[in-house]
Design an enzyme around this catalytic site. Sequence first.
Site, PDB file in Angstrom:
ATOM      1  N   LEU A 279     -28.844  75.576  55.923  1.00 16.84           N
ATOM      2  CA  LEU A 279     -29.059  74.114  55.723  1.00 16.84           C
ATOM      3  C   LEU A 279     -30.562  74.293  54.969  1.00 16.84           C
ATOM      4  O   LEU A 279     -31.311  74.995  54.892  1.00 16.84           O
ATOM      5  CB  LEU A 279     -29.421  73.199  56.688  1.00 16.84           C
ATOM      6  CG  LEU A 279     -27.900  73.169  57.743  1.00 16.84           C
ATOM      7  CD1 LEU A 279     -28.048  72.690  58.998  1.00 16.84           C
ATOM      8  CD2 LEU A 279     -27.123  71.991  56.764  1.00 16.84           C
ATOM      9  N   PRO A 280     -30.973  72.958  54.291  1.00 18.09           N
ATOM     10  CA  PRO A 280     -32.040  72.850  53.665  1.00 18.09           C
ATOM     11  C   PRO A 280     -33.176  73.409  54.019  1.00 18.09           C
ATOM     12  O   PRO A 280     -34.285  74.245  53.573  1.00 18.09           O
ATOM     13  CB  PRO A 280     -32.428  71.292  53.208  1.00 18.09           C
ATOM     14  CG  PRO A 280     -31.014  70.925  53.229  1.00 18.09           C
ATOM     15  CD  PRO A 280     -30.262  71.626  54.315  1.00 18.09           C
TER      16      PRO A 280
ATOM     17  N   LYS B   7     -39.495  85.711  54.670  1.00 15.70           N
ATOM     18  CA  LYS B   7     -38.680  85.057  53.549  1.00 15.70           C
ATOM     19  C   LYS B   7     -39.591  84.340  52.743  1.00 15.70           C
ATOM     20  O   LYS B   7     -39.666  84.236  51.475  1.00 15.70           O
ATOM     21  CB  LYS B   7     -37.595  84.296  54.032  1.00 15.70           C
ATOM     22  CG  LYS B   7     -37.169  83.364  53.171  1.00 15.70           C
ATOM     23  CD  LYS B   7     -36.228  84.099  52.202  1.00 15.70           C
ATOM     24  CE  LYS B   7     -35.896  83.058  51.039  1.00 15.70           C
ATOM     25  NZ  LYS B   7     -35.273  83.668  49.759  1.00 15.70           N
TER      26      LYS B   7
ATOM     27  N   LYS C  10     -40.643  73.708  48.789  1.00 15.30           N
ATOM     28  CA  LYS C  10     -40.703  73.883  50.102  1.00 15.30           C
ATOM     29  C   LYS C  10     -40.941  75.357  50.722  1.00 15.30           C
ATOM     30  O   LYS C  10     -41.648  75.454  51.720  1.00 15.30           O
ATOM     31  CB  LYS C  10     -39.073  73.475  50.683  1.00 15.30           C
ATOM     32  CG  LYS C  10     -38.839  73.473  52.078  1.00 15.30           C
ATOM     33  CD  LYS C  10     -37.917  74.616  52.648  1.00 15.30           C
ATOM     34  CE  LYS C  10     -36.854  74.989  51.792  1.00 15.30           C
ATOM     35  NZ  LYS C  10     -36.008  76.060  52.438  1.00 15.30           N
TER      36      LYS C  10
HETATM   37  P1  NAD Z   1     -27.758  73.124  48.932  1.00 11.53           P
HETATM   38  O1  NAD Z   1     -28.761  72.038  48.798  1.00 11.53           O
HETATM   39  O2  NAD Z   1     -26.974  73.561  47.794  1.00 11.53           O
HETATM   40  O3  NAD Z   1     -27.063  73.144  50.547  1.00 11.53           O
HETATM   41  C1  NAD Z   1     -27.244  72.336  51.447  1.00 11.53           C
HETATM   42  C2  NAD Z   1     -26.136  71.986  52.448  1.00 11.53           C
HETATM   43  O4  NAD Z   1     -26.541  71.470  53.646  1.00 11.53           O
HETATM   44  C3  NAD Z   1     -25.449  70.715  51.543  1.00 11.53           C
HETATM   45  O5  NAD Z   1     -23.968  71.175  51.477  1.00 11.53           O
HETATM   46  C4  NAD Z   1     -25.623  69.663  52.325  1.00 11.53           C
HETATM   47  O6  NAD Z   1     -24.817  68.652  52.319  1.00 11.53           O
HETATM   48  C5  NAD Z   1     -25.605  70.111  53.675  1.00 11.53           C
HETATM   49  N1  NAD Z   1     -26.452  69.390  54.870  1.00 11.53           N
HETATM   50  C6  NAD Z   1     -27.712  68.951  54.727  1.00 11.53           C
HETATM   51  N2  NAD Z   1     -28.147  68.161  55.611  1.00 11.53           N
HETATM   52  C7  NAD Z   1     -27.254  68.454  56.485  1.00 11.53           C
HETATM   53  C8  NAD Z   1     -27.177  67.935  57.778  1.00 11.53           C
HETATM   54  N3  NAD Z   1     -27.919  66.956  58.292  1.00 11.53           N
HETATM   55  N4  NAD Z   1     -25.724  68.195  58.416  1.00 11.53           N
HETATM   56  C9  NAD Z   1     -24.871  69.050  57.906  1.00 11.53           C
HETATM   57  N5  NAD Z   1     -24.924  69.351  56.589  1.00 11.53           N
HETATM   58  C10 NAD Z   1     -26.089  69.112  55.678  1.00 11.53           C
HETATM   59  O7  NAD Z   1     -29.008  74.088  49.384  1.00 11.53           O
HETATM   60  P2  NAD Z   1     -28.775  75.834  49.184  1.00 11.53           P
HETATM   61  O8  NAD Z   1     -29.345  75.968  47.899  1.00 11.53           O
HETATM   62  O9  NAD Z   1     -27.412  76.228  49.460  1.00 11.53           O
HETATM   63  O10 NAD Z   1     -29.604  76.469  50.287  1.00 11.53           O
HETATM   64  C11 NAD Z   1     -29.707  76.451  51.682  1.00 11.53           C
HETATM   65  C12 NAD Z   1     -30.900  77.063  52.128  1.00 11.53           C
HETATM   66  O11 NAD Z   1     -30.852  78.570  51.703  1.00 11.53           O
HETATM   67  C13 NAD Z   1     -32.173  76.894  51.920  1.00 11.53           C
HETATM   68  O12 NAD Z   1     -33.117  76.902  53.075  1.00 11.53           O
HETATM   69  C14 NAD Z   1     -32.629  77.240  50.759  1.00 11.53           C
HETATM   70  O13 NAD Z   1     -34.161  77.468  50.686  1.00 11.53           O
HETATM   71  C15 NAD Z   1     -32.094  78.888  51.085  1.00 11.53           C
HETATM   72  N6  NAD Z   1     -31.887  79.696  50.080  1.00 11.53           N
HETATM   73  C16 NAD Z   1     -31.433  79.197  48.710  1.00 11.53           C
HETATM   74  C17 NAD Z   1     -31.133  80.246  47.761  1.00 11.53           C
HETATM   75  C18 NAD Z   1     -30.561  79.771  46.439  1.00 11.53           C
HETATM   76  O14 NAD Z   1     -30.425  80.395  45.503  1.00 11.53           O
HETATM   77  N7  NAD Z   1     -29.839  78.455  46.583  1.00 11.53           N
HETATM   78  C19 NAD Z   1     -31.422  81.589  47.929  1.00 11.53           C
HETATM   79  C20 NAD Z   1     -31.734  81.891  49.197  1.00 11.53           C
HETATM   80  C21 NAD Z   1     -32.240  81.058  50.102  1.00 11.53           C
END
Ligand code: NAD
Length: 303
Positions: free
Chosen positions: A73-74, A180, A249
Site C-alpha cells: 500500500l502507499p 528502505k 514520502k
Molecule cells: P500504487 O499507488 O500504484 O498502488 C497502491 C495501491 O493501493 C493502489 O492499487 C490503490 O488502489 C491501493 N490502495 C490505496 N489505499 C488503499 C486502502 N486503504 N485499501 C486497499 N487498497 C488501497 O503504488 P505502488 O507504486 O505500487 O507502491 C506501493 C508501495 O511500494 C509504496 O509504499 C511505494 O513507496 C513502494 N514502492 C514502489 C516502487 C515502484 O517502483 N512503484 C518500488 C519500490 C517500493
Amino acid sequence: MTTLAPPATIAFIGLGMMGRPMAARLAEAGFKLRLYDLSQKAVSDFVGAHPSALATASPKAAAQGADALITMLPDGKVVRQAVIEGRDAAREGLAPGALVVDMSSSNPVDTQKLARDLAASGVALLDAPVSGGVRRAIDGSLSIMVGGAAADLERARPVFGAMGKTITLCGPAGAGHALKALNNYLSAAGLVAMCEALVVGEAFGLDPGTMVDVFNSSTGKSNATEVKGRQFVVSRTFAAGFTAGLMAKDLRTAGDVASHLGLDMPVLRQSVGYWADAVARLGPAADHTEIFRYAEMLAGEGK
Ligand code: NAD
C-alpha cells in the site's frame, strides 16, 4: 510453525504498480490468493488474468482463512488502517499464528508500533519493503529488506523467493523499513545529482546521451545513470513507474528517522525539501524521473 510454501493461502492487499506484478509472481508460483484493493478494477483485472485468485470485499474478508497477509500500500498509515484500525480491518479476519508482511515502504517508527499491537493478538509482523521497481517486480528479482524475527523470515522464505532474488534480514521490526527509506534517500539524491549535471552539461553544449554513457564508464555511475539516464530521462519518456509523490514520502520517512534519533543531516534535510517543492510543482502523480523537468524549471528561473 509451518513454512509458507505453495499452495499456502496468501491474502494480498494493494494491487498497484508494484502489488500487481508481485501478486502475479505468487499466483504463478502456486500460492492461493485472496485479494483486496480499494480499486475494484485493480482486483477484477487481476482475477481476469489469474482466475485462480479470489476477489474479496474487505481486508477482513481477504484475511479469512489466509496463512499470511501481504500489504503493498502507499504508506504505513494506510497499512495501519487496512490491518487494524479501519472498518473490516484484516486483524478481525486473521487466525492467531498468521503472519502479516508489510512490503510497502512504511515509516519504521509506525512499524514498530504495529508489530507490538499485532503481537498482542498472536499475529507476527515482518516488514519487507522492496527495491528494484516495476521491472524487477515483473521478473521476480526484487531486493527484499526484512525486519522482524529470523524464524518468521524462514517461514516466509518461499513467498519472498517467488518475488525477489536478494533477501536480507536487516534486524528487528522496523529495520527493513528504515533501510528502505535510507536506500531511497541515496537513490533520490543520485537522481537529482544526475539531473543537475545533465542540465549544466547541456547548457555547456554537451550531448546528454554522451554524458550518460561517460558517467556509466566512470566514477559518476549510479542506478540513476545506469537505469534511468538514457531510458527515462534523456528519452524524456519519464515512465519508470514510481511516482514523485511516493519518492517524496520515502525522503520524508528518511528525514523523520534522522530527527527521531536527534540527528541533523543537512543534505538529507535539503533533499526532503527539494522533493517536497518538486511535488508541489509537478504533482504527486508525476513519475519520479520527471525531477529532471523540475531541475530544468529551476535552471530556467535562475537565469
Ligand atoms: P500504487 O499507488 O500504484 O498502488 C497502491 C495501491 O493501493 C493502489 O492499487 C490503490 O488502489 C491501493 N490502495 C490505496 N489505499 C488503499 C486502502 N486503504 N485499501 C486497499 N487498497 C488501497 O503504488 P505502488 O507504486 O505500487 O507502491 C506501493 C508501495 O511500494 C509504496 O509504499 C511505494 O513507496 C513502494 N514502492 C514502489 C516502487 C515502484 O517502483 N512503484 C518500488 C519500490 C517500493
